[in-house]
Design an enzyme around this catalytic site. Structure first.
Site, PDB file in Angstrom:
ATOM      1  CB  SER A   1      -0.965   0.007   1.187  1.00  0.00           C
ATOM      2  OG  SER A   1      -0.265   0.110   2.406  1.00  0.00           O
TER       3      SER A   1
ATOM      4  CE  LYS B   1      -2.945   1.988   4.214  1.00  0.00           C
ATOM      5  NZ  LYS B   1      -2.217   0.796   4.716  1.00  0.00           N
TER       6      LYS B   1
END
EC number: 3.4.21.88
Length: 201
Positions: free
Chosen positions: A118, A155
């Protein structure tokens, strides 16, 4: 601590040096080959003796499951995290890497094994070791390690009031949206560097 025999000291020194040079303990087969034992079983017996004397801990079920108890220096590597347990709980620590925390700014407190792609567009790949500075004080735009209901994720952080977005750096992944009034979010730390295949980047 009980005194070690000459052979036990050899085994202990080998384990310590192997961790220092490679960041991980040797296997039983590697110990046997280096010290001229007839089989890995002989290495296992010496390791059990060291464990009884309190200088190492043997982690069951892992070929490299040896933990030094006297001088566990370096950065702890966090592997699979159990639900409800602190990230730095002893059972989550796979090994220690002999890395100077001061090489990172701010200094690193632990390493986290990255799972998934990701964050690939900022060079954080599946299997990388992410150096993390433990803090809950983060700013918008920083890459963080967060825990949402016992799922640990890496993230980019963005907060507006009670709404937090955890943004991926890969267009194939949607943002994770968290309403702090309804859902728990724990900031575990700030990403400060990456180790890939044992190399700095």
């Amino acid at each position: 601590m009980k005194a070690l025999t000459a052979r036990q000291q050899q085994v202990y020194d080998l384990v310590r040096d192997h961790i220092s040079q490679t960041g991980m303990p040797p296997t039983r087969a590697e110990i046997a080959a280096r010290l001229g034992f007839r089989s890995p079983n002989a290495a296992e017996e010496h390791l059990k003796a060291l464990a009884r004397k309190g200088v190492i801990e043997i982690v069951a079920g892992a070929s490299r499951g040896i933990r030094l108890l006297l001088e566990e220096s370096g950065l702890p590597l966090i592997g699979r995290v159990a639900a409800g347990e602190p990230l730095l709980a002893q059972e989550h620590i796979e090994s220690h890497y002999q890395v100077d925390p001061a090489l990172f700014k701010p200094s690193a407190d632990f390493l986290l094994r990255v799972s998934g792609m990701s964050m690939k567009d900022v060079g954080i790949m599946d299997g990388d070791l992410l150096a993390v500075h433990k803090t809950q004080n983060v700013r918008n735009g920083q890459i963080i390690v967060a825990r949402i209901e016992d799922e640990v994720t890496v993230k980019r952080f963005k907060q507006t009031g009670n709404k937090v977005e955890l943004l991926a750096e890969n267009p194939e992944f949607k943002p994770i949206e968290v309403d702090l009034r309804e859902q728990g979010l724990t900031i575990e730390g700030l990403a400060v560097g990456v180790i890939r295949n044992g190399n700095w980047s």
